[in-house]
Design a protein around this motif. Structure first.
Motif, PDB file in Angstrom:
ATOM      1  N   GLU A 173     -81.961  45.955 -34.281  1.00 55.81           N
ATOM      2  CA  GLU A 173     -80.702  45.565 -33.629  1.00 55.81           C
ATOM      3  C   GLU A 173     -80.531  46.248 -32.273  1.00 55.81           C
ATOM      4  O   GLU A 173     -79.916  45.684 -31.362  1.00 55.81           O
ATOM      5  CB  GLU A 173     -79.492  45.832 -34.525  1.00 55.81           C
ATOM      6  N   LYS A 174     -81.117  47.460 -32.099  1.00 58.63           N
ATOM      7  CA  LYS A 174     -81.059  48.116 -30.792  1.00 58.63           C
ATOM      8  C   LYS A 174     -81.869  47.328 -29.763  1.00 58.63           C
ATOM      9  O   LYS A 174     -81.469  47.182 -28.600  1.00 58.63           O
ATOM     10  CB  LYS A 174     -81.568  49.547 -30.894  1.00 58.63           C
ATOM     11  N   LEU A 175     -83.018  46.800 -30.203  1.00 59.71           N
ATOM     12  CA  LEU A 175     -83.829  45.969 -29.297  1.00 59.71           C
ATOM     13  C   LEU A 175     -83.081  44.692 -28.926  1.00 59.71           C
ATOM     14  O   LEU A 175     -83.098  44.253 -27.771  1.00 59.71           O
ATOM     15  CB  LEU A 175     -85.174  45.626 -29.944  1.00 59.71           C
ATOM     16  N   ALA A 176     -82.412  44.090 -29.933  1.00 58.42           N
ATOM     17  CA  ALA A 176     -81.658  42.854 -29.676  1.00 58.42           C
ATOM     18  C   ALA A 176     -80.499  43.123 -28.719  1.00 58.42           C
ATOM     19  O   ALA A 176     -80.238  42.337 -27.795  1.00 58.42           O
ATOM     20  CB  ALA A 176     -81.133  42.277 -30.992  1.00 58.42           C
ATOM     21  N   ILE A 177     -79.802  44.247 -28.904  1.00 54.89           N
ATOM     22  CA  ILE A 177     -78.694  44.591 -28.008  1.00 54.89           C
ATOM     23  C   ILE A 177     -79.221  44.862 -26.603  1.00 54.89           C
ATOM     24  O   ILE A 177     -78.640  44.412 -25.608  1.00 54.89           O
ATOM     25  CB  ILE A 177     -77.925  45.823 -28.549  1.00 54.89           C
ATOM     26  N   GLY A 178     -80.352  45.576 -26.528  1.00 55.53           N
ATOM     27  CA  GLY A 178     -80.964  45.847 -25.227  1.00 55.53           C
ATOM     28  C   GLY A 178     -81.303  44.561 -24.494  1.00 55.53           C
ATOM     29  O   GLY A 178     -81.037  44.422 -23.288  1.00 55.53           O
ATOM     30  N   PHE A 179     -81.867  43.620 -25.205  1.00 58.59           N
ATOM     31  CA  PHE A 179     -82.206  42.317 -24.608  1.00 58.59           C
ATOM     32  C   PHE A 179     -80.938  41.598 -24.159  1.00 58.59           C
ATOM     33  O   PHE A 179     -80.892  40.994 -23.074  1.00 58.59           O
ATOM     34  CB  PHE A 179     -82.976  41.470 -25.618  1.00 58.59           C
ATOM     35  N   GLY A 180     -79.901  41.676 -24.977  1.00 64.21           N
ATOM     36  CA  GLY A 180     -78.633  41.032 -24.629  1.00 64.21           C
ATOM     37  C   GLY A 180     -78.034  41.620 -23.365  1.00 64.21           C
ATOM     38  O   GLY A 180     -77.553  40.892 -22.485  1.00 64.21           O
ATOM     39  N   LEU A 181     -78.069  42.951 -23.230  1.00 64.32           N
ATOM     40  CA  LEU A 181     -77.546  43.604 -22.028  1.00 64.32           C
ATOM     41  C   LEU A 181     -78.370  43.227 -20.801  1.00 64.32           C
ATOM     42  O   LEU A 181     -77.841  43.069 -19.693  1.00 64.32           O
ATOM     43  CB  LEU A 181     -77.537  45.128 -22.205  1.00 64.32           C
ATOM     44  N   LEU A 182     -79.666  43.075 -21.012  1.00 65.90           N
ATOM     45  CA  LEU A 182     -80.576  42.750 -19.915  1.00 65.90           C
ATOM     46  C   LEU A 182     -80.356  41.341 -19.384  1.00 65.90           C
ATOM     47  O   LEU A 182     -80.450  41.079 -18.181  1.00 65.90           O
ATOM     48  CB  LEU A 182     -82.022  42.901 -20.420  1.00 65.90           C
ATOM     49  N   LYS A 183     -80.013  40.405 -20.280  1.00 72.75           N
ATOM     50  CA  LYS A 183     -80.018  38.989 -19.916  1.00 72.75           C
ATOM     51  C   LYS A 183     -78.630  38.348 -19.775  1.00 72.75           C
ATOM     52  O   LYS A 183     -78.525  37.221 -19.303  1.00 72.75           O
ATOM     53  CB  LYS A 183     -80.810  38.201 -20.976  1.00 72.75           C
ATOM     54  N   SER A 184     -77.591  39.021 -20.209  1.00 71.83           N
ATOM     55  CA  SER A 184     -76.262  38.406 -20.161  1.00 71.83           C
ATOM     56  C   SER A 184     -75.440  38.992 -19.019  1.00 71.83           C
ATOM     57  O   SER A 184     -75.785  40.025 -18.446  1.00 71.83           O
ATOM     58  CB  SER A 184     -75.533  38.604 -21.493  1.00 71.83           C
ATOM     59  N   LYS A 185     -74.344  38.322 -18.713  1.00 74.21           N
ATOM     60  CA  LYS A 185     -73.460  38.769 -17.638  1.00 74.21           C
ATOM     61  C   LYS A 185     -72.544  39.883 -18.139  1.00 74.21           C
ATOM     62  O   LYS A 185     -72.229  39.958 -19.333  1.00 74.21           O
ATOM     63  CB  LYS A 185     -72.612  37.601 -17.134  1.00 74.21           C
ATOM     64  N   ALA A 186     -72.105  40.710 -17.216  1.00 76.05           N
ATOM     65  CA  ALA A 186     -71.193  41.806 -17.571  1.00 76.05           C
ATOM     66  C   ALA A 186     -69.951  41.250 -18.259  1.00 76.05           C
ATOM     67  O   ALA A 186     -69.382  40.247 -17.837  1.00 76.05           O
ATOM     68  CB  ALA A 186     -70.800  42.575 -16.325  1.00 76.05           C
ATOM     69  N   GLY A 187     -69.564  41.903 -19.363  1.00 75.98           N
ATOM     70  CA  GLY A 187     -68.361  41.495 -20.074  1.00 75.98           C
ATOM     71  C   GLY A 187     -68.564  40.448 -21.152  1.00 75.98           C
ATOM     72  O   GLY A 187     -67.662  40.201 -21.954  1.00 75.98           O
TER      73      GLY A 187
END
Length: 624
Positions: A558-572
């Motif tokens: 889940e840390k990898l998934a969150i990291g990917f999400g932060l990398l690819k999604s817009k702030a907020g």
């Protein structure tokens, strides 16, 4: 004297019929009640047609298979016919089948043969179905021989039913043999075999048959898509769905329901929204089942607002829709809201069922509502007369156990009218781990393992219990027992959907094409939360946690998934993660801090419930 005898005793009328007179044979075609039918029957008797097979066959057809008919009346009429033909026998057999009397149907077929009435192509489908419903395997084989004997081995109608029969008998080789010998195969033939392989877990064989199909319609596409969904092969279901759309096959409500279930399995909210939108635009009928599937998808993809929107928009809310919405609130930890919705359901005069109370009690368990749980556990029996099942006991044990009332939970188990299953005992074992009751936990843990010797999670829980008590020799013994029995740990994985694409991660995995950038992001993420006090929590990981322990805590899936999400999604933007295992303590702590540092809402669905992380807090209030 029966009504039938009264009709036969009616004197013959010599008066000529009025100009508006309708022939009784034509009248039977539009007949809608038994009162009407008896009038026509009386006329047929007066006309001397009481022994005419054509006239009596039409009359028997209404009585035997119409929803407004009277099957007993059909049997009385049958007994007055001197030489009933195959049509009449077939109709009575359909009636028996419709009345859920398969054995009577088979006996009637035997009577037909004894009376030397030759079966036709419409005889065998009913008899074959009766054999299925009665699980009459040997009789079914004999009926198959009769199909060949009477020359219907090339009749598709009979052959399709034989495929269906052998599938139900789990005789897939014989079903395939019938299929292979067919001179002409229609969509029903192909779909029956695909469904048969699917039903008994032969997914690859089902796909092989699907690929051999010369032509496919939405029914055959759905059969294969549903096969993948039912076997939890959601990625394969999506790949096949994409093929179907590329071939311009119209999406019907059955394919829509299957794909919504696939979206639910993967947590693919955007895909689910697209399918929901398609349903609305194309005018697909939103029946109760499809509506419930949509609500379930939104609930399990972490979007309660949309689930409520669909639920509130229903003109008629069936019990399944209420249950689904109450269950959705329960898994999101909104216990009070779930109870309030249940009260609204009662105000609407919708009678609850046993599933309703499983969901209400689950809501109490996930929100720590002990007194409310006790109340509804008694309320369901005293007010609604619904007896407790093992699921209700399991929920109540979970409620008491999580709150530290271990002895009361144990007493409740001892008072159960049946032996507790692994689910009930597992709830108590989980509570023993939370409250560090090693003595009771060891006793219950060993019982659970014997009830479910192939469930790796049961071994993991017991091993963690020993590890927390410092009994590492016992941890090693549990490991050895798992190895000796060939039990493999379930691989942990997490998924996140971005731009309609579902990305899957395993602990320490490097298969993602952007793995290098993802790990950099995770390292930066961990550095930032350390600055606000993050210290790894290893209390879940010193023994046999289901997430792969060869990888350090900070590379859990889940840390990898969150990291990917932060990398690819817009702030907020909200991040939505699905995980197949329970979230460990360290990942739970880390995600709370990540939500605060990055000012993001992170919604995680684990094996048991939803966690809504926001501003450094979790909706579960650390109660999971």
């Amino acid at each position: 004297m029966s009504s039938l005898h009264l009709l036969q005793a009616t004197p013959h009328s010599l008066s000529s019929p009025p100009r508006s007179y309708l022939s009784p044979l034509h009248g039977l075609q539009s007949c809608s009640t038994m009162a009407e039918l008896k009038q026509y029957h009386s006329q047929l008797i007066r006309l001397g047609l009481s022994t005419d097979n054509d006239a009596m066959g039409r009359l028997i057809k209404f009585c035997a298979i119409s929803k407004n008919g009277d099957f007993n009346y059909a049997l009385q009429v049958f007994d007055t016919i001197p030489q009933p033909d195959a049509f009449i026998y077939n109709t009575i057999m359909r009636g028996y089948l419709q009345s859920q009397l398969p054995r009577h149907c088979i006996r009637f077929y035997s009577q037909m043969l004894l009376e030397s009435v030759t079966p036709n192509r419409f005889t065998f489908p009913s008899v074959i179905r009766a054999c299925c419903n009665d699980n009459a395997i040997e009789v079914g084989k004999q009926v198959h021989a009769h199909v060949v004997k009477f020359g219907f081995d090339s009749d598709g109608f009979s052959q399709n039913n034989l495929i269906y029969m052998y599938v139900n008998f789990q005789s897939l080789e014989k079903a395939r043999r019938v299929f292979d010998k067919m001179q002409v195969r229609d969509v029903v033939s192909w779909t029956s075999l695909i469904t048969g392989y699917s039903q008994w877990g032969f997914v690859d064989e089902a796909f092989e048959v699907f690929e051999l199909m010369p032509e496919r319609n939405s029914v055959s596409w759905n059969a294969m898509i549903a096969t993948y969904v039912q076997s939890n092969q959601f990625h394969e279901a999506f790949a096949l769905f994409d093929r179907m759309r590329a071939e311009k096959v119209a999406l019907d409500k059955f394919v829509a329901a299957s794909m919504l279930s696939a979206c639910t399995g993967l947590g693919a909210l955007e895909q689910g929204k697209w399918i929901h939108g398609y349903i609305e635009k194309s005018g697909i009928e939103l029946d109760s089942k499809l509506a419930t599937t949509i609500i379930d998808m939104y609930c399990k993809c972490g979007c309660l607002e949309k689930a409520f929107e669909v639920f509130n928009g229903l003109s008629h809310k069936g019990i399944s829709s209420w249950n689904c919405m109450i269950g959705g609130l329960a898994m999101h930890g909104k216990g009070e809201a779930a109870i309030q919705l249940f009260k609204e359901m009662e105000k609407e005069k919708v009678a609850p069922d046993n599933i309703t109370f499983v969901n209400v009690l689950s809501a109490c368990a996930h929100s720590g509502l002990v007194e409310e749980g006790r109340y509804y556990f008694n309320y369901m029996v005293e007010v609604h007369g619904i007896e407790h099942t093992t699921e209700h006991f399991g929920c109540m044990v979970d409620i008491l156990g999580r709150s530290g009332m271990l002895e009361e939970a144990r007493e409740l188990i001892n008072e159960m009218p049946t032996s507790p299953d692994a689910g009930v005992l597992g709830a108590l074992l989980g509570a023993c781990k939370i409250h560090k009751n090693i003595e009771l936990g060891e006793e219950i843990g060993k019982r659970v393992i014997e009830l479910e010797p192939n469930n790796s999670g049961r071994y993991v829980l017991l091993a963690n219990l020993y590890a927390n008590a410092g009994r590492f020799e016992e941890v090693a013994n549990v490991r050895k027992l798992m190895n000796d029995r060939g039990v493999k740990k379930v691989a942990g994985f997490s998924m996140i959907e971005l731009d309609g694409v579902v990305n899957e991660f395993i602990a320490g995995g490097n298969s993602h094409p952007e793995a290098q950038d993802i790990y950099k992001q995770v390292d930066e993420m961990l550095h930032r939360i350390r600055c606000v006090g993050y210290v790894p929590d290893t209390s879940d990981g010193a023994s046999l946690h289901e997430e792969d322990k060869e990888n350090p805590l900070y590379y859990h899936s889940e840390k990898l998934a969150i990291g990917f999400g932060l990398l690819k999604s817009k702030a907020g933007e909200t991040l939505r993660i699905s995980k197949n295992l329970r979230v460990c303590k360290d990942c739970h702590l880390a995600t709370k801090l990540i939500s605060k540092v990055y000012e993001r809402e992170i919604i995680v669905r684990d094996r048991n419930r939803f966690h809504h992380f926001k501003n450094g807090e979790c909706s579960c209030k650390d109660y999971w």
